[in-house]
Design a protein around this motif. Structure first.
Motif, PDB file in Angstrom:
ATOM      1  N   PRO A  37       0.831  -1.213   0.000  1.00 21.19           N
ATOM      2  CA  PRO A  37       0.000   0.000   0.000  1.00 21.19           C
ATOM      3  C   PRO A  37       0.865   1.262   0.000  1.00 21.19           C
ATOM      4  O   PRO A  37       2.090   1.174   0.045  1.00 21.19           O
ATOM      5  CB  PRO A  37      -0.791  -0.110   1.304  1.00 21.19           C
ATOM      6  N   ASN A  38       0.263   2.410  -0.027  1.00 18.46           N
ATOM      7  CA  ASN A  38       1.012   3.678  -0.017  1.00 18.46           C
ATOM      8  C   ASN A  38       1.891   3.762   1.215  1.00 18.46           C
ATOM      9  O   ASN A  38       1.473   3.423   2.315  1.00 18.46           O
ATOM     10  CB  ASN A  38       0.060   4.874  -0.030  1.00 18.46           C
ATOM     11  N   GLY A  39       3.110   4.209   0.994  1.00 16.96           N
ATOM     12  CA  GLY A  39       4.025   4.401   2.117  1.00 16.96           C
ATOM     13  C   GLY A  39       4.631   3.119   2.647  1.00 16.96           C
ATOM     14  O   GLY A  39       5.242   3.103   3.709  1.00 16.96           O
ATOM     15  N   ALA A  40       4.480   2.013   1.898  1.00  9.59           N
ATOM     16  CA  ALA A  40       4.981   0.727   2.386  1.00  9.59           C
ATOM     17  C   ALA A  40       6.505   0.644   2.344  1.00  9.59           C
ATOM     18  O   ALA A  40       7.110  -0.132   3.076  1.00  9.59           O
ATOM     19  CB  ALA A  40       4.379  -0.405   1.559  1.00  9.59           C
ATOM     20  N   GLY A  41       7.100   1.431   1.468  1.00  8.31           N
ATOM     21  CA  GLY A  41       8.556   1.377   1.328  1.00  8.31           C
ATOM     22  C   GLY A  41       9.002   0.847  -0.023  1.00  8.31           C
ATOM     23  O   GLY A  41      10.173   0.519  -0.214  1.00  8.31           O
ATOM     24  N   LYS A  42       8.093   0.774  -0.981  1.00  8.83           N
ATOM     25  CA  LYS A  42       8.420   0.243  -2.308  1.00  8.83           C
ATOM     26  C   LYS A  42       9.426   1.141  -3.034  1.00  8.83           C
ATOM     27  O   LYS A  42      10.457   0.674  -3.517  1.00  8.83           O
ATOM     28  CB  LYS A  42       7.147   0.125  -3.180  1.00  8.83           C
ATOM     29  N   THR A  43       9.100   2.432  -3.084  1.00 14.41           N
ATOM     30  CA  THR A  43       9.978   3.353  -3.805  1.00 14.41           C
ATOM     31  C   THR A  43      11.345   3.439  -3.133  1.00 14.41           C
ATOM     32  O   THR A  43      12.379   3.446  -3.800  1.00 14.41           O
ATOM     33  CB  THR A  43       9.323   4.744  -3.885  1.00 14.41           C
ATOM     34  N   THR A  44      11.337   3.481  -1.802  1.00 20.31           N
ATOM     35  CA  THR A  44      12.608   3.542  -1.081  1.00 20.31           C
ATOM     36  C   THR A  44      13.460   2.319  -1.407  1.00 20.31           C
ATOM     37  O   THR A  44      14.667   2.427  -1.627  1.00 20.31           O
ATOM     38  CB  THR A  44      12.342   3.637   0.433  1.00 20.31           C
ATOM     39  N   THR A  45      12.821   1.139  -1.457  1.00 18.66           N
ATOM     40  CA  THR A  45      13.576  -0.073  -1.790  1.00 18.66           C
ATOM     41  C   THR A  45      14.147   0.012  -3.200  1.00 18.66           C
ATOM     42  O   THR A  45      15.336  -0.231  -3.420  1.00 18.66           O
ATOM     43  CB  THR A  45      12.670  -1.318  -1.682  1.00 18.66           C
ATOM     44  N   PRO A  82      11.582   5.486 -12.818  1.00 18.13           N
ATOM     45  CA  PRO A  82      11.217   5.903 -11.464  1.00 18.13           C
ATOM     46  C   PRO A  82       9.743   6.297 -11.389  1.00 18.13           C
ATOM     47  O   PRO A  82       9.131   6.602 -12.406  1.00 18.13           O
ATOM     48  CB  PRO A  82      12.100   7.121 -11.194  1.00 18.13           C
ATOM     49  N   GLU A  83       9.230   6.276 -10.170  1.00 17.50           N
ATOM     50  CA  GLU A  83       7.808   6.563  -9.965  1.00 17.50           C
ATOM     51  C   GLU A  83       7.438   7.968 -10.443  1.00 17.50           C
ATOM     52  O   GLU A  83       6.511   8.164 -11.202  1.00 17.50           O
ATOM     53  CB  GLU A  83       7.490   6.424  -8.476  1.00 17.50           C
ATOM     54  N   MET A  84       8.205   8.947  -9.977  1.00 16.06           N
ATOM     55  CA  MET A  84       7.915  10.329 -10.333  1.00 16.06           C
ATOM     56  C   MET A  84       8.746  10.762 -11.544  1.00 16.06           C
ATOM     57  O   MET A  84       8.709  11.898 -11.948  1.00 16.06           O
ATOM     58  CB  MET A  84       8.274  11.267  -9.175  1.00 16.06           C
TER      59      MET A  84
HETATM   60  N1  LIG Z   1      13.064  11.429   1.228  1.00 18.83           N
HETATM   61  C1  LIG Z   1      12.290  11.076   2.257  1.00 18.83           C
HETATM   62  N2  LIG Z   1      12.313  11.770   3.412  1.00 18.83           N
HETATM   63  C2  LIG Z   1      11.549  11.428   4.458  1.00 18.83           C
HETATM   64  N3  LIG Z   1      10.708  10.379   4.457  1.00 18.83           N
HETATM   65  C3  LIG Z   1      10.609   9.639   3.344  1.00 18.83           C
HETATM   66  C4  LIG Z   1      11.394   9.954   2.184  1.00 18.83           C
HETATM   67  N4  LIG Z   1      11.100   9.038   1.232  1.00 18.83           N
HETATM   68  C5  LIG Z   1      10.185   8.210   1.757  1.00 18.83           C
HETATM   69  N5  LIG Z   1       9.874   8.556   3.030  1.00 18.83           N
HETATM   70  C6  LIG Z   1       8.948   7.850   3.933  1.00 18.83           C
HETATM   71  O1  LIG Z   1       9.250   6.481   3.885  1.00 18.83           O
HETATM   72  C7  LIG Z   1       8.072   5.694   3.868  1.00 18.83           C
HETATM   73  C8  LIG Z   1       8.083   4.788   2.653  1.00 18.83           C
HETATM   74  O2  LIG Z   1       7.922   5.586   1.493  1.00 18.83           O
HETATM   75  P1  LIG Z   1       7.964   5.020   0.024  1.00 18.83           P
HETATM   76  O3  LIG Z   1       7.923   6.195  -0.889  1.00 18.83           O
HETATM   77  O4  LIG Z   1       9.086   4.084  -0.119  1.00 18.83           O
HETATM   78  O5  LIG Z   1       6.588   4.238  -0.086  1.00 18.83           O
HETATM   79  P2  LIG Z   1       5.880   3.564  -1.330  1.00 18.83           P
HETATM   80  O6  LIG Z   1       5.640   2.160  -0.972  1.00 18.83           O
HETATM   81  O7  LIG Z   1       6.655   3.834  -2.557  1.00 18.83           O
HETATM   82  O8  LIG Z   1       4.492   4.340  -1.389  1.00 18.83           O
HETATM   83  P3  LIG Z   1       3.608   4.809  -2.633  1.00 18.83           P
HETATM   84  O9  LIG Z   1       2.728   3.672  -2.988  1.00 18.83           O
HETATM   85  O10 LIG Z   1       2.832   5.953  -2.064  1.00 18.83           O
HETATM   86  O11 LIG Z   1       4.518   5.218  -3.721  1.00 18.83           O
HETATM   87  C9  LIG Z   1       6.918   6.672   3.912  1.00 18.83           C
HETATM   88  O12 LIG Z   1       6.482   6.767   5.239  1.00 18.83           O
HETATM   89  C10 LIG Z   1       7.516   7.972   3.462  1.00 18.83           C
HETATM   90  O13 LIG Z   1       6.869   9.057   4.065  1.00 18.83           O
END
Ligand SMILES: Nc1ncnc2c1ncn2[C@@H]1O[C@H](COP(=O)(O)OP(=O)(O)OP(=O)(O)O)[C@@H](O)[C@H]1O
Ligand SMILES: [Mg+2]
Lengths: 310, 251
Positions: A37-45, A82-84
């Motif tokens: 779901p949103n904010g799960a950490g996918k993009t960060t990974t 990338p996502e964005m």
């Molecule tokens: N550059 C950043 N600075 C601070 N917090 C961040 C940053 N990038 C991500 N986060 C936090 O890390 C968590 C994971 O974010 P991430 O973007 O990886 O989620 P996601 O799974 O890609 O979500 P989405 O489906 O919305 O794209 C979130 O709580 C987000 O707020």
């Protein structure tokens, strides 16, 4: 051997642990989906896998190459959407693809031919020399993907490649992903759409709140997901919940005030059964609602299962 | 892959980034306004007010143009790319932060040198000098590198909108012009005013240009080159540190 290997990956942003001790491997030739779901950490990974973010701890190996030690060599092997991420709107579709190819050292003549091929494949031939500025979102995304595969990468990373696009663009992109995969490219994609993961992926990793809840084939995950569908119902008279449980048609029964929440993988069949059930006992429905499967519930469920197991 | 391949990949990356910058950013309005029109108006304002000996003023004018133009490109690129969403894509190519910094810097250098050639050619039609070509070329190159890296350094803060960086860069670039030896020659300055001039890298380029055109230097040509080089290194290293720190901010 795993072409992507991730070991105990960790990343925190101030107080948030965005990715928490994540380990997994992706086989060569696989389509691996990261669902959450949103904010799960996918993009960060994905940013850590592609060398954009440095992990706090843990390791990433791309085709055996340590991302920390040789990021540029590892990046030569991958294409990233990338996502964005966006292509250059001040350049034309073709210029964008050529710019991308130059970074990988493809010669000018070859690049010209590859760019034309890609433009054909992505149904952009007629607009090849138009500025991307005037393109629709779906067309921009197609230019984006075309630019990312200009060097025929061994691994393709896509962060929510179809979100916000119309059905036609979505289908085209899915087709390209499958086609790339058939010619040997390993695909790593993220999505929060379980159907998409189901159609495309060989294996799916489920991530929630930075932790991997499960890694499995989509069929098996889908089953877990379907079991989170439910029917909410209330009658004019109190009933004995165990009677419904005995029907074997529900996986779980919850009482919420005068309402019953009945979890099932087949709401249609359950509703028909409940109609008979009410008829036989002379009960009247005061409310009834079918609640679709919720990804959030499925994640919770999978997370619970995992926590119970450990 | 061997180190040699990595080096050629690094150089190729810088060239592709430079080419991209030239293709996209040279025609952006902020560069035209902050890079070309500003020095022109500043010159006119200054020139029209006074009886000026053009023969003496021209080398300083050249330094001012080089400064404004070379430093106007850098502040635009990264903030613009972060806002447009192209920065993350750029980072996913086989490049690192230094590739991008040097490519952005090179774009500023090339623009500055190009316009300077035009201004120089125009000046030489009307004015007569016994030019020291070697020092002129070396000074132009080093000055362009120094000022364009300052521009890249100025682009490093993460801001909600690229116009913040434009403001910040004006806030820093104008004082550097005013404390330099452009409008008041360094030999006419004393005390604190004179000390201040030493903090502006433009002062040293003015001295190199004075020397190249009129064989007169008020500092020392060796000190000029050394100081400009030190300034350049500080700007590039600073840009590397700050860009790295703010890499994923403002995406
Ligand atoms: N550059 C950043 N600075 C601070 N917090 C961040 C940053 N990038 C991500 N986060 C936090 O890390 C968590 C994971 O974010 P991430 O973007 O990886 O989620 P996601 O799974 O890609 O979500 P989405 O489906 O919305 O794209 C979130 O709580 C987000 O707020
Ligand atoms: Mg995301």
């Amino acid at each position: 051997m795993c072409i992507i290997r991730v070991e105990r990956l960790q990343k925190r942003f101030k107080s948030i642990v965005a990715v928490d001790n994540v380990s997994f491997g992706v086989e060569k030739g696989e389509i691996f989906g990261f669902l959450g779901p949103n904010g799960a950490g996918k993009t960060t990974t994905i940013r850590m896998l592609t060398g954009l973010l440095t992990p706090d701890s843990g390791d990433v190996f791309i085709d055996g190459i340590d991302m920390r030690q040789s990021p540029i060599i590892a990046k030569m092997k991958m294409g990233v959407i990338p996502e964005m991420g966006n292509v250059y709107v001040d350049l034309t579709a073709k210029q964008n693809i050529i710019l991308s190819g130059k970074f990988y050292g493809i010669s000018r003549g070859e690049l010209d031919r590859i760019a034309d091929d890609l433009l054909d494949r992505f149904e952009l031939s007629e607009r090849r020399d138009d500025l991307v500025k005037n393109f629709s979102k779906g067309m921009k995304q197609r230019v984006n993907i075309a630019s990312a595969i200009v060097h025929s990468p061994e691994i393709l990373f896509l962060d929510e490649p179809t979100s916000g696009l119309d059905v036609q663009s979505q289908r085209l992109i899915k087709d390209i992903i499958k086609e790339m995969n058939q010619t040997g490219t390993t695909i790593f994609l993220t999505t929060h759409n379980i159907e998409e993961a189901n159609i495309l992926c060989d294996r799916v990793g489920i991530i929630n709140r930075g932790k991997i809840a499960a890694i499995d084939t989509p069929e098996r995950l889908k089953r877990a997901f379907e079991e989170t569908q439910s029917v909410e119902i209330s009658f004019d008279k109190p009933i004995d919940g165990s009677l419904i449980e005995e029907s074997k048609m529900v996986s779980r029964v919850e009482k919420r005030g005068d309402k019953w929440k009945l979890y099932t993988d087949n709401p249609d069949k359950l509703v028909k059964y409940l109609a008979e059930f009410a008829q036989d006992r002379d009960l009247a429905f005061t409310s009834m609602e079918i609640c679709g499967a919720s990804l959030e519930d499925a994640f919770m469920k999978l997370t619970e299962v995992r926590e119970r197991a450990s | 892959m061997q180190a040699e391949n990595l080096n050629s990949q690094f150089l190729r990356g810088i060239m592709v980034v430079t080419e991209k910058n030239i293709q996209i950013y040279y025609t952006k309005p902020p560069i035209i306004i902050f890079g070309l029109l500003f020095p022109l108006f500043m010159f006119l304002a200054f020139y029209l007010g006074k009886e000026l000996d053009f023969q003496i003023f021209f080398p300083r004018l050249l330094a001012m143009f080089l400064f404004f133009i070379a430093s106007s490109v850098g502040p635009l690129i990264t903030p613009w790319e972060k806002q447009a969403g192209t920065y993350e894509r750029l980072l996913s190519f086989p490049v690192n932060i230094n590739t991008i910094i040097l490519g952005d810097s090179a774009a500023g250098m090339i623009f500055g040198i190009m316009i300077n050639l035009v201004v120089l050619a125009a000046g030489l039609i009307f004015l007569n000098y016994n030019l020291n070509i070697l020092f002129l070329i070396a000074g132009t190159l080093l000055g362009a590198l120094c000022f364009s890296s300052l521009g890249v350094l100025l682009a490093s803060p993460s801001v909600p909108n690229p116009s913040y960086i434009m403001m910040l860069s004006s806030l820093i670039r104008f004082p550097l012009i005013f404390i330099s030896g452009i409008f008041i020659p360094i030999e006419n300055l004393h005390g604190i005013g004179r000390i201040l001039t030493y903090f502006s890298p433009i002062t040293y380029l003015v001295d190199i240009f004075n020397y190249s055109f009129t064989s007169q230097s008020h500092i020392s040509i060796i000190i000029d080159f050394t100081t400009l080089l030190i300034f350049s290194l500080i700007f590039i290293c600073g840009a590397n540190k700050l860009h790295k720190r703010n890499l994923m901010k403002g995406l």
